[in-house]
Design an enzyme around this catalytic site. Structure first.
Site, PDB file in Angstrom:
ATOM      1  N   ARG A 107      -5.290  33.291  20.035  1.00 33.67           N
ATOM      2  CA  ARG A 107      -6.053  32.844  21.522  1.00 33.67           C
ATOM      3  C   ARG A 107      -7.305  31.796  21.267  1.00 33.67           C
ATOM      4  O   ARG A 107      -7.639  31.535  22.160  1.00 33.67           O
ATOM      5  CB  ARG A 107      -6.545  34.189  21.919  1.00 33.67           C
ATOM      6  N   GLY A 108      -7.490  31.906  20.074  1.00 32.22           N
ATOM      7  CA  GLY A 108      -8.895  31.321  19.701  1.00 32.22           C
ATOM      8  C   GLY A 108      -9.288  29.779  20.009  1.00 32.22           C
ATOM      9  O   GLY A 108     -10.469  29.437  20.319  1.00 32.22           O
ATOM     10  N   ARG A 136     -15.784  35.107  23.250  1.00 33.01           N
ATOM     11  CA  ARG A 136     -15.190  33.906  23.622  1.00 33.01           C
ATOM     12  C   ARG A 136     -15.849  32.956  24.508  1.00 33.01           C
ATOM     13  O   ARG A 136     -15.493  31.768  24.452  1.00 33.01           O
ATOM     14  CB  ARG A 136     -13.675  34.283  23.894  1.00 33.01           C
ATOM     15  N   ASP A 141      -9.321  28.954   7.786  1.00 29.91           N
ATOM     16  CA  ASP A 141      -9.985  29.734   6.945  1.00 29.91           C
ATOM     17  C   ASP A 141      -9.145  29.738   5.591  1.00 29.91           C
ATOM     18  O   ASP A 141      -9.171  28.795   4.743  1.00 29.91           O
ATOM     19  CB  ASP A 141     -10.258  30.883   7.395  1.00 29.91           C
ATOM     20  N   VAL A 195     -17.866  33.050  12.524  1.00 31.10           N
ATOM     21  CA  VAL A 195     -18.215  31.992  13.687  1.00 31.10           C
ATOM     22  C   VAL A 195     -17.386  32.618  15.050  1.00 31.10           C
ATOM     23  O   VAL A 195     -16.420  33.069  14.726  1.00 31.10           O
ATOM     24  CB  VAL A 195     -17.853  30.520  13.251  1.00 31.10           C
ATOM     25  N   ASP A 237      -8.470  26.889  16.273  1.00 36.37           N
ATOM     26  CA  ASP A 237      -9.834  26.973  16.190  1.00 36.37           C
ATOM     27  C   ASP A 237     -10.370  27.033  14.776  1.00 36.37           C
ATOM     28  O   ASP A 237     -11.310  26.079  14.904  1.00 36.37           O
ATOM     29  CB  ASP A 237     -10.315  28.504  16.713  1.00 36.37           C
TER      30      ASP A 237
HETATM   31  P1  IMP Z   1      -6.402  31.729   8.216  1.00 36.91           P
HETATM   32  O1  IMP Z   1      -5.019  32.145   8.285  1.00 36.91           O
HETATM   33  O2  IMP Z   1      -7.312  32.705   7.045  1.00 36.91           O
HETATM   34  O3  IMP Z   1      -6.872  30.463   8.047  1.00 36.91           O
HETATM   35  O4  IMP Z   1      -7.204  32.053   9.442  1.00 36.91           O
HETATM   36  C1  IMP Z   1      -7.183  31.685  10.826  1.00 36.91           C
HETATM   37  C2  IMP Z   1      -7.605  32.555  11.742  1.00 36.91           C
HETATM   38  O5  IMP Z   1      -8.590  33.628  11.620  1.00 36.91           O
HETATM   39  C3  IMP Z   1      -8.203  31.669  12.809  1.00 36.91           C
HETATM   40  O6  IMP Z   1      -7.241  31.077  13.732  1.00 36.91           O
HETATM   41  C4  IMP Z   1      -9.111  32.742  13.618  1.00 36.91           C
HETATM   42  O7  IMP Z   1      -8.513  33.421  14.541  1.00 36.91           O
HETATM   43  C5  IMP Z   1      -9.318  33.696  12.316  1.00 36.91           C
HETATM   44  N1  IMP Z   1     -10.707  33.488  11.880  1.00 36.91           N
HETATM   45  C6  IMP Z   1     -11.061  33.159  10.696  1.00 36.91           C
HETATM   46  N2  IMP Z   1     -12.578  32.884  10.200  1.00 36.91           N
HETATM   47  C7  IMP Z   1     -13.103  33.141  11.426  1.00 36.91           C
HETATM   48  C8  IMP Z   1     -14.402  33.140  11.930  1.00 36.91           C
HETATM   49  O8  IMP Z   1     -15.266  32.534  11.241  1.00 36.91           O
HETATM   50  N3  IMP Z   1     -14.396  33.358  13.286  1.00 36.91           N
HETATM   51  C9  IMP Z   1     -13.572  33.565  14.221  1.00 36.91           C
HETATM   52  N4  IMP Z   1     -12.379  33.636  13.777  1.00 36.91           N
HETATM   53  C10 IMP Z   1     -11.937  33.564  12.421  1.00 36.91           C
HETATM   54 MG    MG Z   2      -9.283  35.306  16.165  1.00 37.36          MG
END
Ligand code: IMP
Ligand code: MG
Length: 217
Positions: free
Chosen positions: A75-76, A201, A139, A189, A136
């Protein structure tokens, strides 16, 4: 010179999000006697808007002329995608298809399972369209990896656009081609679509979420 003019890859601005120090906030909080929203602005609504405009120009210069499908990661990314799509129109990228995927992997600030990717409704992804995934934040990279795996096909181009990129946190080697801001530091964040357990949001700016200090005796 023939063909499209090469566009220099723009430098991606960096936002500092240090590890939060909740105790440092305590004095201020007790002085004013209220608990303000536990967020610290890191990029104003205006700065975000200008960056989205620049990103749209960069994307249009490279992907303009190809039929394009935006694959929005919910949703981000909902706020970012809405603004970016309208900026793409301003850059003469017309006849876009927009489709939505739901990805969930986080509870609070910690990943708690492998990302689950589901397309919403009937699929508008066909074999030939170039796909631009709009997310969004990248990470650890698990969500990006899962989205790319889901949409990859030998017959089409798949590119990744993330509002935020935290390269230090990467666990799998995926790197978005289009990035709004790079994050330096582990701070969480929120705002402009990003949440902490579905809160914040709606903030028009980007902010670092600062955990509440412990309640004093
Ligand atoms: P990844 O799979 O670890 O790359 O994470 C991706 C998802 O984790 C993003 O689409 C976000 O929904 C969530 N996420 C990771 N870091 C943050 C942050 O600092 N703020 C908000 N959501 C985050
Ligand atoms: Mg999220």
């Amino acid at each position: 010179m023939e063909g499209p003019r090469p566009v220099p890859r723009l430098t991606v601005p960096i936002l500092e999000v240090p590890a939060p120090e909740p105790t440092g906030q305590l004095a201020f909080w007790s002085e004013v006697g209220i608990a303000p929203m536990p967020v610290r602005e890191i990029a104003s609504a205006d700065l975000v808007r200008r960056r989205v405009t620049a990103l749209a120009q960069e994307i249009a210069a490279e992907l303009g002329g190809e039929p394009l499908t935006l694959a929005v990661v919910l949703r981000g990314a909902f706020v970012f995608a809405a603004d970016l799509a309208r900026e793409l129109i301003s850059n003469k990228m017309e006849n876009l298809l927009v489709t939505f995927f739901h990805a969930s992997s986080y509870r609070g600030t910690k990943a708690w399972r492998a990302p689950l990717i589901q397309e919403l409704g009937e699929s508008s992804v066909d074999g030939k369209q170039t796909i631009l995934i709009i997310d969004d934040i990248v990470d650890q990279g698990h969500t990006a990896e899962a989205m790319i795996k889901r949409l990859s096909s030998p017959t089409r181009r798949v590119e990744y656009c993330a509002l935020l990129d935290r390269p230090e946190a990467r666990a799998v080697p995926v790197y978005p081609r289009y990035v709004g801001f790079k994050l330096a530091g582990p701070g969480f964040v929120v705002g402009y679509g990003l949440d902490y357990d579905d809160k914040y949001r709606e903030l028009p700016y980007l902010a670092q979420w600062v955990p509440s200090p412990p309640v004093s005796e």
